[in-house]
Motif scaffolding. Structure first.
Motif, PDB file in Angstrom:
ATOM      1  N   ALA A 116      -6.605  83.129 -63.668  1.00 22.83           N
ATOM      2  CA  ALA A 116      -5.891  84.066 -64.542  1.00 22.83           C
ATOM      3  C   ALA A 116      -6.784  85.262 -64.900  1.00 22.83           C
ATOM      4  N   ASP A 117      -8.073  85.010 -65.125  1.00 23.59           N
ATOM      5  CA  ASP A 117      -8.994  86.095 -65.441  1.00 23.59           C
ATOM      6  C   ASP A 117      -9.236  86.991 -64.226  1.00 23.59           C
ATOM      7  N   LEU A 118      -9.311  86.397 -63.049  1.00 28.99           N
ATOM      8  CA  LEU A 118      -9.434  87.194 -61.826  1.00 28.99           C
ATOM      9  C   LEU A 118      -8.184  88.046 -61.623  1.00 28.99           C
ATOM     10  N   ASP A 119      -7.010  87.486 -61.943  1.00 27.99           N
ATOM     11  CA  ASP A 119      -5.767  88.262 -61.855  1.00 27.99           C
ATOM     12  C   ASP A 119      -5.766  89.416 -62.852  1.00 27.99           C
ATOM     13  N   THR A 120      -6.311  89.174 -64.046  1.00 26.14           N
ATOM     14  CA  THR A 120      -6.420  90.246 -65.035  1.00 26.14           C
ATOM     15  C   THR A 120      -7.265  91.383 -64.480  1.00 26.14           C
ATOM     16  N   ALA A 121      -8.369  91.039 -63.845  1.00 29.55           N
ATOM     17  CA  ALA A 121      -9.245  92.056 -63.261  1.00 29.55           C
ATOM     18  C   ALA A 121      -8.540  92.797 -62.133  1.00 29.55           C
ATOM     19  N   ARG A 122      -7.826  92.076 -61.275  1.00 35.26           N
ATOM     20  CA  ARG A 122      -7.071  92.716 -60.187  1.00 35.26           C
ATOM     21  C   ARG A 122      -6.036  93.683 -60.752  1.00 35.26           C
ATOM     22  N   THR A 123      -5.308  93.237 -61.759  1.00 32.10           N
ATOM     23  CA  THR A 123      -4.279  94.075 -62.375  1.00 32.10           C
ATOM     24  C   THR A 123      -4.893  95.325 -62.983  1.00 32.10           C
ATOM     25  N   ALA A 124      -6.022  95.178 -63.659  1.00 29.96           N
ATOM     26  CA  ALA A 124      -6.703  96.329 -64.263  1.00 29.96           C
ATOM     27  C   ALA A 124      -7.088  97.342 -63.193  1.00 29.96           C
ATOM     28  N   LEU A 125      -7.623  96.872 -62.085  1.00 34.25           N
ATOM     29  CA  LEU A 125      -8.034  97.785 -61.010  1.00 34.25           C
ATOM     30  C   LEU A 125      -6.834  98.507 -60.404  1.00 34.25           C
ATOM     31  N   ARG A 126      -5.761  97.761 -60.153  1.00 32.69           N
ATOM     32  CA  ARG A 126      -4.552  98.380 -59.583  1.00 32.69           C
ATOM     33  C   ARG A 126      -3.914  99.379 -60.544  1.00 32.69           C
ATOM     34  N   SER A 127      -4.069  99.134 -61.847  1.00 35.59           N
ATOM     35  CA  SER A 127      -3.440  99.972 -62.870  1.00 35.59           C
ATOM     36  C   SER A 127      -4.361 101.070 -63.382  1.00 35.59           C
ATOM     37  N   ASN A 128      -5.556 101.177 -62.844  1.00 40.05           N
ATOM     38  CA  ASN A 128      -6.536 102.164 -63.298  1.00 40.05           C
ATOM     39  C   ASN A 128      -5.903 103.558 -63.332  1.00 40.05           C
ATOM     40  N   PRO A 129      -5.739 104.139 -64.521  1.00 38.69           N
ATOM     41  CA  PRO A 129      -5.098 105.453 -64.588  1.00 38.69           C
ATOM     42  C   PRO A 129      -6.028 106.620 -64.256  1.00 38.69           C
ATOM     43  N   VAL A 130      -7.343 106.366 -64.136  1.00 36.05           N
ATOM     44  CA  VAL A 130      -8.282 107.467 -63.916  1.00 36.05           C
ATOM     45  C   VAL A 130      -9.308 107.152 -62.811  1.00 36.05           C
ATOM     46  N   PRO A 131      -8.816 106.919 -61.571  1.00 35.74           N
ATOM     47  CA  PRO A 131      -9.750 106.683 -60.474  1.00 35.74           C
ATOM     48  C   PRO A 131     -10.735 107.849 -60.339  1.00 35.74           C
ATOM     49  N   ILE A 132     -11.836 107.611 -59.742  1.00 33.38           N
ATOM     50  CA  ILE A 132     -13.029 108.459 -59.634  1.00 33.38           C
ATOM     51  C   ILE A 132     -13.799 108.382 -60.944  1.00 33.38           C
ATOM     52  N   VAL A 133     -13.153 108.700 -62.075  1.00 36.26           N
ATOM     53  CA  VAL A 133     -13.835 108.606 -63.369  1.00 36.26           C
ATOM     54  C   VAL A 133     -14.162 107.141 -63.656  1.00 36.26           C
ATOM     55  N   ILE A 134     -13.217 106.261 -63.414  1.00 33.94           N
ATOM     56  CA  ILE A 134     -13.470 104.817 -63.404  1.00 33.94           C
ATOM     57  C   ILE A 134     -13.422 104.432 -61.925  1.00 33.94           C
ATOM     58  N   PRO A 135     -14.591 104.187 -61.323  1.00 37.76           N
ATOM     59  CA  PRO A 135     -14.719 104.123 -59.865  1.00 37.76           C
ATOM     60  C   PRO A 135     -14.259 102.806 -59.225  1.00 37.76           C
ATOM     61  N   ASP A 136     -12.960 102.587 -59.202  1.00 33.98           N
ATOM     62  CA  ASP A 136     -12.451 101.349 -58.602  1.00 33.98           C
ATOM     63  C   ASP A 136     -12.756 101.266 -57.108  1.00 33.98           C
ATOM     64  N   HIS A 137     -13.091 102.401 -56.492  1.00 39.13           N
ATOM     65  CA  HIS A 137     -13.454 102.383 -55.062  1.00 39.13           C
ATOM     66  C   HIS A 137     -14.771 101.653 -54.817  1.00 39.13           C
ATOM     67  N   ARG A 138     -15.533 101.368 -55.872  1.00 37.08           N
ATOM     68  CA  ARG A 138     -16.806 100.656 -55.729  1.00 37.08           C
ATOM     69  C   ARG A 138     -16.636  99.140 -55.816  1.00 37.08           C
ATOM     70  N   ILE A 139     -15.405  98.670 -55.969  1.00 35.44           N
ATOM     71  CA  ILE A 139     -15.145  97.244 -56.094  1.00 35.44           C
ATOM     72  C   ILE A 139     -14.576  96.727 -54.773  1.00 35.44           C
ATOM     73  N   SER A 140     -15.232  95.736 -54.213  1.00 35.41           N
ATOM     74  CA  SER A 140     -14.746  95.160 -52.958  1.00 35.41           C
ATOM     75  C   SER A 140     -13.934  93.901 -53.250  1.00 35.41           C
ATOM     76  N   GLY A 141     -13.026  93.606 -52.357  1.00 36.19           N
ATOM     77  CA  GLY A 141     -12.243  92.386 -52.473  1.00 36.19           C
ATOM     78  C   GLY A 141     -11.048  92.479 -53.392  1.00 36.19           C
ATOM     79  N   ALA A 142     -10.728  93.682 -53.847  1.00 35.85           N
ATOM     80  CA  ALA A 142      -9.554  93.868 -54.699  1.00 35.85           C
ATOM     81  C   ALA A 142      -9.117  95.321 -54.605  1.00 35.85           C
ATOM     82  N   PRO A 143      -7.847  95.559 -54.311  1.00 31.34           N
ATOM     83  CA  PRO A 143      -7.394  96.949 -54.237  1.00 31.34           C
ATOM     84  C   PRO A 143      -7.357  97.589 -55.616  1.00 31.34           C
TER      85      PRO A 143
END
Length: 163
Positions: A116-143
């Protein structure tokens, strides 16, 4: 480069500029000097202003200047647990990559062995409203919210190798 404490973002509105390095535009929404959204449309909206300090910084970043955008203030509305994940992602240094389990370990209150916590992290990354500023591109294994081709290009620019 001198920057204001708010990252030089005193304007409110929608700003966009096309960047050849991405083959598309970057659109930034701001309110009261804080970034509220970043997206990657094919071309800038006709009514968007192309002149903004953050777009200048993004252009420099795309040209190879190291910038972690840590001083850029954000005003995002996401659930508290997802905000904690995104705050942790902001701590991933330029040019580095970590996996989803590590992000979860870095987030207070989450357990990297709990589905459930891993799903929370996945959801947060997918829902990131400010990519680049919050660099979700640096996270592997989760879109993340950064479109795949854009994320690939950002990783190339930073020399990021998947962890």
């Amino acid at each position: 480069m001198d920057r204001r404490p708010d990252g030089g973002l005193g304007d409110t509105g929608v700003f966009a500029r096309r960047f050849d390095a991405l083959g598309r535009a970057v659109e930034v929404g701001t309110a009261s000097g804080r970034v509220i959204s970043v997206s990657f449309p094919e071309s800038p909206p006709a009514d968007a202003d192309g002149d903004h300090p953050l777009l200048d910084r993004i252009g420099e970043y795309l040209a190879g200047a190291e910038d972690d955008f840590a001083d850029v203030e954000v005003a995002i509305t996401v659930p508290t647990d997802q905000r904690a994940v995104l705050d942790a992602v902001r701590n991933v240094p330029y040019g580095e990559s970590i996996d989803l389990a590590r992000v979860t370990k870095m987030t207070a209150g989450l357990d990297h062995e709990d589905d459930a916590d891993l799903d929370t992290a996945r959801t947060a990354l997918r829902s990131n409203p400010v990519p680049i500023v919050i660099p979700d591109h640096r996270i592997s294994g989760a879109p993340g919210a950064t479109p795949g081709p854009v994320a690939d290009r950002l990783r190339d620019i930073e020399g990021v190798r998947d962890s």
